[in-house]
Design a protein around this motif. Sequence first.
Motif, PDB file in Angstrom:
ATOM      1  N   THR A 198     -20.701  13.259  44.047  1.00  0.00           N
ATOM      2  CA  THR A 198     -21.800  12.316  43.797  1.00  0.00           C
ATOM      3  C   THR A 198     -22.966  12.965  43.063  1.00  0.00           C
ATOM      4  O   THR A 198     -23.819  12.267  42.509  1.00  0.00           O
ATOM      5  N   ASP A 270     -15.715   4.877  46.425  1.00  0.00           N
ATOM      6  CA  ASP A 270     -16.017   4.976  44.996  1.00  0.00           C
ATOM      7  C   ASP A 270     -14.818   5.607  44.290  1.00  0.00           C
ATOM      8  O   ASP A 270     -14.540   6.792  44.481  1.00  0.00           O
ATOM      9  N   GLN A 273     -14.644   9.038  42.569  1.00  0.00           N
ATOM     10  CA  GLN A 273     -14.483  10.281  43.322  1.00  0.00           C
ATOM     11  C   GLN A 273     -13.028  10.740  43.402  1.00  0.00           C
ATOM     12  O   GLN A 273     -12.748  11.829  43.910  1.00  0.00           O
TER      13      GLN A 273
END
Length: 329
Positions: A198, A270, A273
């Motif tokens: 992130t 997400d 990722q």
Amino acid sequence: MAQQGKKGRWGPWALAGALLLAGGAGAQTRTVNVGLQAGGTLSWVTYAIGYFGIDRDLGLKVNARTYASKDATRVALRSGDTQVVVDDFLEVTLLRSRGFPVTAVYPFSLLTGGVIVPAASDIRTVADLKGKTIGATSLTDKTLLLLRAYARAKAGFDPQTAAQVASVPSPTMDQFMGRGEIQAALPFWHHGARMVSTGKYRQLISTGDLLRGLGLKPNVPLLYLVARNDTDPETLRLFVKAVLLAEERMKQDGGYWDAMLKEGLYNLPDRAQLPALRTQWAAGLPKGWSAADLNNTLLLTRRMIEVAGPDVVGLNRLDTRAFDTRFRP
């Protein structure tokens, strides 16, 4: 009459050959019962074995059943409901000491991951962890024991006493760190990979660097395929082969990962990722299984016992008889 005519077209020898082939295929199929821990990555591999048709190609039937916890898989292993599970290098010795007739037959995952801190944190070295609050899944977490050994050897303090160690579930460590309740975290490798990807967090030090700092090899197996001793040896060899073939295909096939996530075997909020997750997973795959690997595990165990004591580690020494290198494909 029609049946006789049809039989005549095939011919008696062709028909006999077909029956023999069908019977032979059935006779060659071996079955293994595998216990999966909910959320564990062995489910990824058993799914891949079927996804790629490896079970069909090897004549292997994998009966996989998911259990709610690691303790539940151990109960299933002891009762005989399952024959193979994944467990860590310390636990296989503990299981045997409790009367579980089991052996670690092949390494499943290396000790990977590390210490994660916020990207903007002023913590730059392990020495900076002194006085901070560190999130760990438990006091017996292998990365925590390794960090304690490293900090004592390199920075002159034990994080267990000179810092605060808080019990935090791995999936929520980013939330605790975001609120400032912990300043460093030791998440499971896949959660750590997601956190770093992130950009809000960075890895302070990897488990590989912790091991190297202690004079140990960086590729120490953490998790093993653990099997009941009464499991057919040839079936075990076949299952280990299936696992390794599946892992090789998983490294290359993006379609598998899409299918695995769609199947609900891992929760990835997400999808951006996913590359980091795949890279970290592949980095944790053992490169082989030899007496040298077992010796590295033995040395690490001794160091953990020296630092944390047998009460924390749970044993006085590693039982090397609990490990068998004969099941290499």
